[in-house]
Scaffold this active site. Structure first.
Site, short mmCIF file in Angstrom:
data_model
loop_
_atom_site.label_atom_id
_atom_site.label_comp_id
_atom_site.label_asym_id
_atom_site.label_seq_id
_atom_site.Cartn_x
_atom_site.Cartn_y
_atom_site.Cartn_z
N ARG A 246 28.08 66.31 -39.19
CA ARG A 246 26.43 66.08 -39.55
C ARG A 246 26.27 66.17 -40.99
NH1 ARG A 246 21.00 69.13 -38.50
NH2 ARG A 246 19.65 67.66 -39.46
N HIS B 165 16.59 66.14 -45.62
CA HIS B 165 17.07 67.78 -45.39
C HIS B 165 16.36 68.41 -46.60
CE1 HIS B 165 19.64 70.22 -43.01
NE2 HIS B 165 18.76 70.91 -43.50
N GLU C 206 13.98 69.29 -39.35
CA GLU C 206 13.07 70.47 -39.39
C GLU C 206 11.66 70.36 -40.07
OE1 GLU C 206 16.32 73.99 -38.33
OE2 GLU C 206 15.22 74.06 -40.26
N ASN D 172 17.49 71.97 -33.08
CA ASN D 172 18.30 73.16 -33.85
C ASN D 172 17.88 74.52 -33.30
OD1 ASN D 172 18.90 70.89 -35.60
ND2 ASN D 172 18.06 71.77 -37.22
N TYR E 58 18.56 78.73 -33.35
CA TYR E 58 19.12 80.05 -33.81
C TYR E 58 18.97 80.95 -33.00
CZ TYR E 58 20.78 77.43 -37.63
OH TYR E 58 21.42 76.27 -38.75
N GLU F 113 22.11 72.08 -34.70
CA GLU F 113 22.34 73.19 -35.80
C GLU F 113 22.27 74.35 -34.71
OE1 GLU F 113 20.03 74.06 -39.20
OE2 GLU F 113 20.07 71.96 -39.95
#
Length: 472
Positions: A75, A120, A165, A308, A310, A376
Site C-alpha cells: 500500500r 494521504h 483517515e 485502519n 491501532y 493499517e
C-alpha cells in the site's frame, strides 16, 4: 485459515517516505508548509520530511525490503503535489508520472500488487490557498485529480483508496490544529472538512464506476480509522450510550453515510444539534452539513471496507467542559485505557490485539458484512533503538491470530492485512521520534540504510507459512 488470495501487505505514505519535497518541479503540500513554518516548532524536534527515507531517489531500496518480506501487496500513496504541482490537471508534472509508473511497474514485475491511496494528508498548498477542504469546490477538484490518476495508472492498479483517515484530517488538522494545515476552528471546520471529503470520495467512486470500472476492473474505497470501544461498565446504561456516541463520532461519521443510510448516524446528528441549541449556536444553521440530492450518492460508494486500527478504549460519559463548542463536547464521551493493557511507544497506543477482532465483528454486523481490508495496523517504538523488538514480534503474532479467528470463527470477510509500516518514517507531528517500521531507517546516514527488525523477519515467516498452507 486465510484465503489463498489473501493480501499480505505493508503500508507507507508519500509524504512520510519520499523526501524530494521540491525536486523535479514538485509543488509544496500543506505538510511542507506546516513543517517549515514557525521554525519547525509544530513537529517534535523541529523536524520535517524534506528528505525523510529519500524514497523518491532510493525506491529500489524500498523494493528490496518489500521482496525480503515476501509481500503480495504494497500500500502506497501518490503525492498530489508531485503529480499536479498546483493541484489541477492544467499543469501535469511528467517527472512525477514517471516516478509512480516506475514504482507500479517494478512492483508488478515482482508479482506484488499495489494498493494506491490518492490522498494521504498532503493537499497541494496551492489548493489550501483556495480554501482547502473547507471549500465545497474541493470535492470537484479532488474528483478531477482522481480521474487523472485512474486514467494514468488504473490499467495496472486494481485496489484504490480515495482518502486516508478523513477523521484525522478533519479533527487533527482543522479543529485541534496539530496536523496540517494547522487550523483551529473548533466545532465547525472539522464537520465541514469531513463533509467535503465524503463528497469528493463519492464523486471519485462514481467517476471510476462510470468511466473506468468496466475496462480496468478495479475496486475503490475510503480508509476509515477507528479504535474499538466498549463501555467502561457494561451494566451502566450511560456508559453503554456513551460508547454508541463514541463509535458514531469516529467510525460512524464516515462509514455510516457510505455503507448504511447515505447520511450521518442519527445519534451523531442529534448530539450536534442538541449541543448547538444548548449553546445558542447559529439559530437554524446546522454545524453538521446535509448531503445534496443533486450530487453523486454517498450510499454505496465503496467496493470494500478499508479499516485502519491501532488501539482500543473503554468509554464513559464526559464530565465537564460541556459549554464548549467542539467535536469532543458534541460527542460527550470520555475514553480511558484499561490499566491491564500494555502501552507501546506513544502514550495513546495501548496494545489490544483482541480489540481488532471485536471491531471486525462490529463492522460485519453493522455494515452488511462487507469485504474488509485492514489497511493499517502497527506497533510503535520510541527511545533507544531495539532491533530485537520482541514485544512488536508478539504483537504481530497475536494480532494476526485474532484476524485468523475473525475469519475462521466469526465469519468476517477479511481480504487482506497491511502492517504499518514498511519502514521507519516521518510520523507526522512526532517526526522521527516514533518508529513503526518493519525495517529500521538510519536517518543519520546519507544513504538512509534500511535494516530489518526481528519483527520484520518474523512477519516474513508468518506470510511464508500461511502462503504455503493455502497453496498446498
Amino acid at each position: 485459515m486465510f484465503p489463498c488470495d489473501f493480501a499480505w501487505g505493508a503500508a507507507t505514505a508519500a509524504y512520510q517516505i519520499e523526501g524530494g519535497w521540491d525536486s523535479d518541479n514538485k509543488g509544496p503540500s500543506i505538510w511542507d508548509t506546516f513543517c517549515h513554518q514557525d521554525k519547525g516548532s509544530r513537529v517534535s524536534g523541529g523536524q520535517n520530511a524534506d528528505v525523510t527515507c529519500s524514497s523518491y531517489v532510493m525506491w529500489e531500496k524500498d523494493l528490496q525490503c518489500i521482496q525480503q518480506l515476501g509481500l503480495t501487496h504494497y500500500r502506497m500513496s501518490l503525492s498530489w503535489a508531485r503529480l499536479l504541482p498546483d493541484g489541477t490537471t492544467k499543469n501535469v508534472n511528467q517527472k512525477g508520472v514517471q516516478y509512480y509508473n516506475k514504482v507500479i511497474n517494478d512492483l508488478l514485475l515482482r508479482k506484488v500488487s499495489p494498493m494506491v491511496t490518492l490522498y494521504h494528508f498532503d493537499l497541494p498548498q496551492a489548493l489550501q490557498e483556495q480554501g482547502g477542504w473547507k471549500s465545497s469546490n474541493m470535492a470537484t477538484l479532488f474528483d478531477s485529480y482522481a480521474r487523472f490518476c485512474f486514467q494514468t495508472f488504473g490499467d495496472r492498479v486494481k485496489l484504490w483508496i480515495t482518502i486516508n483517515e478523513p477523521y484525522v484530517c478533519a479533527k487533527l488538522g482543522h479543529e485541534d490544529g496539530v496536523h496540517a494545515p494547522g487550523v483551529k476552528e473548533p466545532g465547525t471546520a472539522a464537520y465541514l472538512v469531513g463533509h467535503n471529503m465524503l463528497r469528493g470520495h463519492a464523486m471519485a467512486w462514481h467517476s471510476y464506476d462510470t468511466l473506468y470500472r468496466s475496462k480496468q476492473k478495479g475496486a475503490v474505497s475510503i480508509a476509515i480509522n477507528s479504535d474499538w470501544a466498549e463501555p467502561l461498565d457494561p451494566s451502566d446504561a450511560e456508559d453503554v450510550t456513551a460508547t454508541k456516541r463514541y463509535l458514531a463520532f469516529t467510525l460512524g461519521w464516515f462509514a455510516w453515510p457510505v455503507f448504511v443510510t447515505g447520511d450521518y448516524p442519527e445519534i451523531m446528528r442529534a448530539a450536534v444539534d442538541a449541543q448547538s441549541k444548548k449553546l445558542g449556536y447559529g439559530g437554524d444553521r446546522c454545524r453538521l452539513p446535509t448531503f445534496s440530492q443533486d450530487e453523486p450518492a454517498i450510499l454505496g460508494s465503496a467496493d470494500f471496507f478499508a479499516l485502519n486500527y491501532y488501539t482500543s478504549r473503554k468509554v464513559k460519559p464526559r464530565r465537564g467542559s460541556g459549554q464548549m463548542l467542539c467535536v469532543k463536547s458534541d460527542q460527550d464521551a470520555e475514553d480511558v485505557m484499561d490499566p491491564s493493557w500494555p502501552v507501546c511507544g506513544v502514550s495513546w497506543l495501548a496494545v489490544v490485539p483482541h480489540g481488532l477482532r471485536k471491531l471486525l465483528c462490529y463492522v460485519k454486523e453493522t455494515f452488511n458484512n462487507p469485504e474488509v481490508y485492514i489497511t493499517e495496523n502497527g506497533f510503535a517504538q520510541t527511545g533507544p533503538l531495539q532491533m530485537e523488538d520482541s514485544e512488536r514480534c508478539r504483537f504481530y503474532q497475536d494480532t494476526i491470530n485474532e484476524v485468523a479467528n475473525a475469519i475462521g470463527k466469526d465469519g468476517v470477510n477479511v481480504r487482506g492485512y497491511f502492517a504499518w509500516s514498511l519502514m521507519d518514517n516521518f510520523e507526522w507531528a512526532d517526526g522521527f521520534s516514533t518508529r513503526f517500521g518493519l525495517f529500521h531507517v538510519d536517518f543519520s546516514d546519507p544513504e538512509r540504510t534500511r535494516s530489518i527488525y526481528r519483527s520484520g523477519r518474523e512477519y516474513a515467516q508468518i506470510i511464508s507459512k500461511y502462503r504455503s498452507q493455502t497453496s498446498s
